[in-house]
Write a protein that holds these residues in place. Sequence first.
Motif, short mmCIF file in Angstrom:
data_model
loop_
_atom_site.label_atom_id
_atom_site.label_comp_id
_atom_site.label_asym_id
_atom_site.label_seq_id
_atom_site.Cartn_x
_atom_site.Cartn_y
_atom_site.Cartn_z
N PHE A 231 -4.96 10.51 -4.86
CA PHE A 231 -4.08 10.27 -6.00
C PHE A 231 -2.64 10.07 -5.54
N SER A 232 -2.16 10.95 -4.68
CA SER A 232 -0.78 10.83 -4.19
C SER A 232 -0.60 9.63 -3.27
N LEU A 233 -1.65 9.23 -2.57
CA LEU A 233 -1.55 8.06 -1.71
C LEU A 233 -1.24 6.80 -2.52
N VAL A 234 -1.81 6.68 -3.72
CA VAL A 234 -1.54 5.50 -4.55
C VAL A 234 -0.04 5.37 -4.79
N GLU A 235 0.58 6.46 -5.23
CA GLU A 235 2.01 6.43 -5.52
C GLU A 235 2.82 6.20 -4.24
N THR A 236 2.39 6.81 -3.14
CA THR A 236 3.11 6.65 -1.88
C THR A 236 3.09 5.20 -1.43
N TYR A 237 1.94 4.55 -1.50
CA TYR A 237 1.86 3.14 -1.11
C TYR A 237 2.73 2.27 -2.02
N GLU A 238 2.77 2.60 -3.29
CA GLU A 238 3.57 1.81 -4.23
C GLU A 238 5.05 1.86 -3.85
N HIS A 239 5.55 3.04 -3.54
CA HIS A 239 6.95 3.18 -3.15
C HIS A 239 7.21 2.60 -1.75
N LEU A 240 6.24 2.78 -0.86
CA LEU A 240 6.39 2.21 0.48
C LEU A 240 6.53 0.69 0.40
N ALA A 241 5.75 0.07 -0.48
CA ALA A 241 5.83 -1.39 -0.65
C ALA A 241 7.23 -1.80 -1.10
N GLU A 242 7.80 -1.03 -2.02
CA GLU A 242 9.14 -1.35 -2.50
C GLU A 242 10.17 -1.26 -1.38
N ALA A 243 10.02 -0.24 -0.53
CA ALA A 243 10.95 -0.09 0.59
C ALA A 243 10.78 -1.22 1.60
N LEU A 244 9.54 -1.57 1.92
CA LEU A 244 9.30 -2.65 2.88
C LEU A 244 9.82 -3.99 2.36
N LEU A 245 9.65 -4.22 1.08
CA LEU A 245 10.17 -5.45 0.50
C LEU A 245 11.69 -5.48 0.57
#
Length: 327
Positions: A231-245
């Motif tokens: 569950f927490s991985l979903v949110e983590t990946y979402e924010h990681l994508a924003e940072a990478l972008l």
Amino acid sequence: RLAEVRLALALPEPAHAALALAESLMKKAGHDGSLARIELLRGEVFLLQGEIEDALRAFMTGVETLRVNNDGGHLALGLVRLGRILYERDEQAKGLELLDEAVVEADKTRDPRPAGAARLARAKAYADQNQINAAFPLLQQAAALFQRAGMPVQIVEVAAADLQRRHGDPAAAEGRLQLVADAFKEANAAVQWADASLIQGQCLLDQEKYTEAARLFEEVRQVRVRARDRFSLVETYEHLAEALLGQGNPSGALIALAQGRCFAERLGQMGRMGRLDGAMASLVAALDADSTIDAAQAKVQAEAEVEAMEAMWKAPPQPRETSNEMH
């Protein structure tokens, strides 16, 4: 207790074995209250394995049995866990209903521990919905209850800093979270460190500090993987994508979004899937002009990496090498 230790070490099969033995012994001894609590632990083991429906059934069984046994303290904690899972699975109305019930049941016990935990969980749900005025008094009450019970208030401080970030002061919230994260790291409390650091990373995003945010989210991701916290991985990946972008790495952002989407689908998080699909579609459209980025290949890579994680989690436990990492 052995099952709880194995849960903390993310060892689901050994935890199942310990629970099965405990259940057999408790049935012989007629310890009905302990049997009900076993179901709550069994639900946590199923979550480690990614068996969400089995986990929900175990939590529901445990909650109903605790209700019959008038074990208000454990009932409140069970309602908190079940309510939060349903909330994350987009059954928000039912999830919030259970979180409200948890507060009521906890107050009946006059025990500050479940009363504080229930208020903290309800405050977090209010914060998720940006209802800051509703969340704040519950956090104040939770902090007072935690202090009364002699429990660490740093977890409440994390939630309070998140409210401060949402209220438009990410720089101040980041400073508060850094202190809390350092305390968790000193205590080797990896999961709590990840919770604080995830919000700290969001503060960095709000300030457009994308490189620092990406580094922090990657560290959080590694802890989430060790904890098998899908569950927490979903949110983590979402924010990681924003940072990478923000860093100018759209292909990396696309892979992160696709990884989050894989887990969201397996968890039945329809709302998050829709949001992730929208973000991926927008990113793919923007990437069409860049021939160096293959959107289809990025999705294939994300699927392969998620499958590799699942295979690693299903493998028999290996002896852990000595390291300085938080576990």
